[in-house]
Design a protein around this motif. Structure first.
Motif, PDB file in Angstrom:
ATOM      1  N   GLU A 101     -10.336   9.705  -0.158  1.00  0.00           N
ATOM      2  CA  GLU A 101     -10.292   9.580  -1.616  1.00  0.00           C
ATOM      3  C   GLU A 101     -10.030  10.938  -2.260  1.00  0.00           C
ATOM      4  OE1 GLU A 101     -10.452   7.942  -5.481  1.00  0.00           O
ATOM      5  OE2 GLU A 101      -9.953   7.187  -3.492  1.00  0.00           O
TER       6      GLU A 101
ATOM      7  N   ARG B 157      -9.085  -1.436   1.930  1.00  0.00           N
ATOM      8  CA  ARG B 157      -8.152  -2.476   1.492  1.00  0.00           C
ATOM      9  C   ARG B 157      -8.102  -2.456  -0.020  1.00  0.00           C
ATOM     10  NH1 ARG B 157      -8.109  -7.757   5.210  1.00  0.00           N
ATOM     11  NH2 ARG B 157      -5.974  -7.570   4.424  1.00  0.00           N
ATOM     12  N   THR B 158      -6.902  -2.357  -0.560  1.00  0.00           N
ATOM     13  CA  THR B 158      -6.766  -2.378  -2.006  1.00  0.00           C
ATOM     14  C   THR B 158      -6.983  -3.790  -2.518  1.00  0.00           C
ATOM     15  OG1 THR B 158      -4.387  -2.678  -1.771  1.00  0.00           O
ATOM     16  CG2 THR B 158      -5.189  -0.420  -2.088  1.00  0.00           C
TER      17      THR B 158
ATOM     18  N   GLU C 277      -8.547  -2.309 -10.632  1.00  0.00           N
ATOM     19  CA  GLU C 277      -8.219  -1.901  -9.269  1.00  0.00           C
ATOM     20  C   GLU C 277      -9.450  -1.413  -8.529  1.00  0.00           C
ATOM     21  OE1 GLU C 277      -5.179   1.036  -9.856  1.00  0.00           O
ATOM     22  OE2 GLU C 277      -3.606  -0.479  -9.863  1.00  0.00           O
TER      23      GLU C 277
ATOM     24  N   TYR D 118     -14.202  -1.694   1.805  1.00  0.00           N
ATOM     25  CA  TYR D 118     -14.300  -1.124   3.142  1.00  0.00           C
ATOM     26  C   TYR D 118     -15.359  -1.870   3.940  1.00  0.00           C
ATOM     27  CZ  TYR D 118     -12.280   2.829   0.577  1.00  0.00           C
ATOM     28  OH  TYR D 118     -11.497   3.618  -0.219  1.00  0.00           O
TER      29      TYR D 118
ATOM     30  N   ARG E 253     -11.068  -0.650  -4.154  1.00  0.00           N
ATOM     31  CA  ARG E 253     -10.866  -0.598  -2.706  1.00  0.00           C
ATOM     32  C   ARG E 253     -12.127  -1.118  -2.040  1.00  0.00           C
ATOM     33  NH1 ARG E 253      -6.431   2.553  -0.969  1.00  0.00           N
ATOM     34  NH2 ARG E 253      -5.367   3.493  -2.754  1.00  0.00           N
TER      35      ARG E 253
ATOM     36  N   ASP F 195      -8.523   4.390   4.121  1.00  0.00           N
ATOM     37  CA  ASP F 195      -8.095   4.028   2.776  1.00  0.00           C
ATOM     38  C   ASP F 195      -8.574   2.632   2.372  1.00  0.00           C
ATOM     39  OD1 ASP F 195      -6.739   6.363   2.027  1.00  0.00           O
ATOM     40  OD2 ASP F 195      -5.015   5.788   3.232  1.00  0.00           O
TER      41      ASP F 195
ATOM     42  N   PRO G  87       0.805  -1.219   0.000  1.00  0.00           N
ATOM     43  CA  PRO G  87       0.000   0.000   0.000  1.00  0.00           C
ATOM     44  C   PRO G  87       0.834   1.264   0.000  1.00  0.00           C
ATOM     45  CG  PRO G  87       0.098  -0.883   2.220  1.00  0.00           C
ATOM     46  CD  PRO G  87       0.843  -1.850   1.328  1.00  0.00           C
TER      47      PRO G  87
END
Length: 731
Positions: A317, A142-143, A297, A301, A299, A140, A65
């Motif tokens: 963001e 989790r990617t 890609e 939450y 993210r 942020d 990250p």
């Protein structure tokens, strides 16, 4: 009854036209059927038909990250094609997420909360998907990186969908700027997409599942809450597959809510284009060629039960996009002030009888069917014309010493104040052919409370600006009359009503929060509040309308969209609670102002929408970061958020948090684009400003600009410039 908290499941699916979606069962790399130690692939023969298979983040290859981390918006524009694909929210291949960013997989092979990140792998329907899950990172999220490889032998059309499920019998949704809870309250006159449990009425735009193109959202994210918490997904406007999509769905039988990201987008069950008649569903399916491979890609939450949990996520963001977006104003703040003052005076002001015409055409040669110019021969007392923007012109005229501007501004205010309705309030609007009329309301003789309150608020400010002896007596008399009427008809619980009768003053509708603007007017009436009745009414109303702010659903402010939630409701709430805090110093009002500002900012674009360079907005490089979606019903960008520039700065000072002031100035920077610098600039005349920037496919094709100058669009930019200059903000 509150629903128990439960983990959410992340599912990757392949969606093809006219076929059920196929889940991709993902296994931890290095496990049976996963990736071998040397990086080779050992996939079970029956992987495609697997019924279970959770993503296991325990393993090597964690996503870093600390790297770029930014979502990649690059990618071509998607082609809209007709088609449909069934949404199947049930199915395997799930990653269970519990707690803020933590993992908790129930059943055999369950992972402990806080398990490390890792890489995963699966195959289905001719596609191989690799997934890399990053560690928890607070706001942020989790990617999640998906490596999608098509291994079929023939070209096929398909969409990749990433879906997150959470238990919810009666879910609450948020797609910033686009979808709020049920979105359209039952009984709302304006027709636009609405959620209802178990509903399936595409023609009426009522459904239990919706999918949208991502550029309709101010941040490409979708949130869902059940009784014990929720889940959210976020991505970029575009991916290598084109414009992304956002979805929500609910299964009544299982009590499951799901949010989804789509690569590329789908609009189902119908497409909303700004009217009550929907267009057919659109599916921008990608045609995959054998061997094609893309990286996607996102993210993810995990949310607590508070619906306000979106605020830190959207703020993070916005900060992440800071280096991806860049608004370059065309002019400085003083230049914008001079241009817009010129625009109001030259194009919108008509001294006969003293009005600011609501709209004037860019092209001065174009006429209507009657052979007359297309300029709208009408003026509201506030909102889209009237006193607020006359006040802005007055402020500029006083600061610069330009007598013609002062005279014009005073003439408009004089005209409004000299013509009160029989009920003792302002009228709603003036029409050249019909004279003074009610508001744009389906209720006969109805006057919209937000419009009356906004006119009164800025009349009070004009009185302060002029000071004793310069304002006409009719100004003070009109202000007192309107304030008395508001207090007189307030309900015991604090509700100030939404629509009142122009002749009797009777409250005709109590629905929605259009009375919220009265809170600011009543709180700012100090000089005319001899007995404290105005402040007392403001406090009662502040308590009543607090429930709208706390429920994260404020609606009813504009006259033209009935009970739709709008960005203007957010502006009204910010102005109301900042005014109450300024007058009383009570911490409760400051906290409500902060919450209202966060909600308002859900309508504000955190990124720059991508436009085709052949469109007007694309050719001029229009940057959308800082612009607001007008409402869930009117999906175009507009500048009305500049109306609360000074309140956002004041809020930042009171909180010791520069964020809100920075967002206000970002919006002021955004709308110093497309203010005509000279005659002929983008086919407009000097000082003209449009109302609508078409950033998505609603009302007009994406990339177009409405070729009308609006009095409020010119006036609100002038107002914000004057407020910024008064506060000595950077130019």
């Amino acid at each position: 009854m509150a629903e128990p908290g439960a983990p959410a499941r992340l599912v990757v699916e392949i969606v093809r036209p006219s076929r059920a979606s196929v889940p991709v069962p993902l296994r931890r790399c290095g496990s049976e059927g996963g990736e071998t130690a040397d990086g080779g692939r050992a996939v079970d023969q029956d992987d495609e038909a697997a019924a279970t298979g959770a993503l296991d983040p325990a393993g090597a290859g964690a996503l870093d990250p600390a790297g770029a981390g930014a979502l990649d918006p690059a990618g071509p524009a998607a082609l809209d094609v007709a088609g449909a694909g069934a949404l199947d929210p049930a199915g395997p291949a799930a990653l269970d997420v519990a707690g803020p960013g933590a993992l908790d997989v129930a059943g055999p092979g369950a992972l402990d909360v806080g398990a490390p990140p890792g890489r995963f792998h699966g195959t289905a329907a001719g596609f191989t998907v690799g997934a890399a899950l990053g560690p928890p990172a607070g706001a942020d999220g989790r990617t999640l990186e998906l490596d999608v490889h098509y291994e079929g032998e023939e070209v096929t059309e398909a969409t990749v969908r990433l879906r997150a499920e959470t238990p919810a019998r009666d879910p609450w949704w948020l797609i910033p700027g686009l979808f709020y809870g049920e979105n359209r309250p039952e009984g709302c006159d304006r027709i636009f997409p609405r959620f209802a449990v178990g509903a399936d009425d595409p023609a009426g735009m009522v459904s239990c599942r919706w999918e949208f193109r991502a550029d309709r959202a101010a941040t490409p994210a979708v949130f869902a809450w059940g009784g014990g918490g929720g889940v959210a997904l976020l991505t970029a406007e575009t991916s290598p597959l084109g414009t992304s999509g956002l979805g929500l769905a609910h299964e009544e039988q299982t009590g499951s809510a799901s949010v989804s990201l789509l690569f590329p987008y789908r609009e189902t069950p119908v497409t909303y284009y700004g009217s009550a008649q929907p267009l057919p569903a659109q599916v921008a399916g990608h045609r995959w060629r054998p061997g094609e491979r893309v990286r996607l890609e996102a993210r993810a939450y995990s949310l607590g039960g508070d619906r306000h949990a979106y605020a830190p996520i959207l703020r993070a963001e916005h900060a992440r996009q800071r280096h991806e977006a860049g608004v370059q104003p065309w002019v400085s703040i003083p230049e914008a002030a001079d241009l817009t003052a010129h625009g109001l005076l030259t194009w919108h002001y008509d001294p006969d009888p003293g009005v600011l015409l609501e709209t004037v055409g860019f092209d001065r040669e174009v006429t209507g069917r009657d052979g007359r110019p297309v300029d709208r021969q009408a003026m509201h007392v506030a909102w889209i014309s009237g006193i607020p923007w006359a006040y802005a012109l007055l402020a500029h005229g006083r600061r610069t010493g330009r007598a013609a501007e002062v005279e014009a501004a005073r003439s408009v205010i004089d005209h409004v104040c000299a013509n009160l309705a029989p009920a003792g309030t302002f009228w709603g609007r003036w029409d050249r052919a019909l004279g003074w009329r009610a508001s744009w309301s389906p209720i006969p003789d109805g006057l919209h409370q937000r419009t009356l309150a906004e006119a009164t608020l800025f009349l009070l400010r004009a009185l302060d600006l002029e000071g004793p002896g310069r304002a006409a007596p009719s100004w003070t008399a009109a202000a007192r009359a309107n304030l008395r009427a508001a207090v007189r008809h307030q309900r015991a619980d604090g509700n100030l009503g939404s629509v009142v009768h122009a002749r009797t003053g009777e409250v005709l509708s109590w629905r929605g929060a259009s009375g919220l603007t009265w809170v600011a007017a009543l709180a700012e009436a100090g000089g005319l509040d001899d007995d404290g009745a105005c402040l007392a009414a403001a406090v009662r109303a502040g308590e009543y309308y607090a429930s709208f702010v706390e429920a994260e659903f404020i609606n009813g402010a504009p006259e033209d969209v009935d009970l739709a939630p709008t960005a203007e409701d957010g502006y009204a709430a910010v102005m109301a609670y900042v005014a109450l805090h300024r007058r009383t110093g009570a911490p409760r009002w400051l906290d409500l102002a902060r919450r209202a500002a966060d909600w308002m900012l859900t309508f504000r674009y955190t990124y720059d929408v991508r436009f085709d360079p052949r469109t007007l907005l694309g050719a001029y490089g229009f940057a959308t970061r800082g612009a607001d979606q007008a409402s869930v019903s009117n999906q175009h960008l507009g500048a009305y958020g500049l109306v609360c520039t000074s309140e956002l700065v004041e809020l930042s000072v009171a909180l010791g948090d520069p964020h809100y002031a920075e967002r206000a100035m970002e919006t002021l920077a955004c709308f110093r684009q497309f203010v005509a610098r000279q005659d002929g600039d983008f086919n407009a005349y000097r000082g003209m400003v449009t109302e609508r920037y078409y950033h998505t496919t609603c009302f007009q094709p994406k990339g177009m600009l409405l070729t009308l100058s609006h009095a409020w669009s010119v006036g609100v930019l002038l107002l914000a410039c004057e407020q910024a200059l008064a506060a000595d903000r950077p130019a």
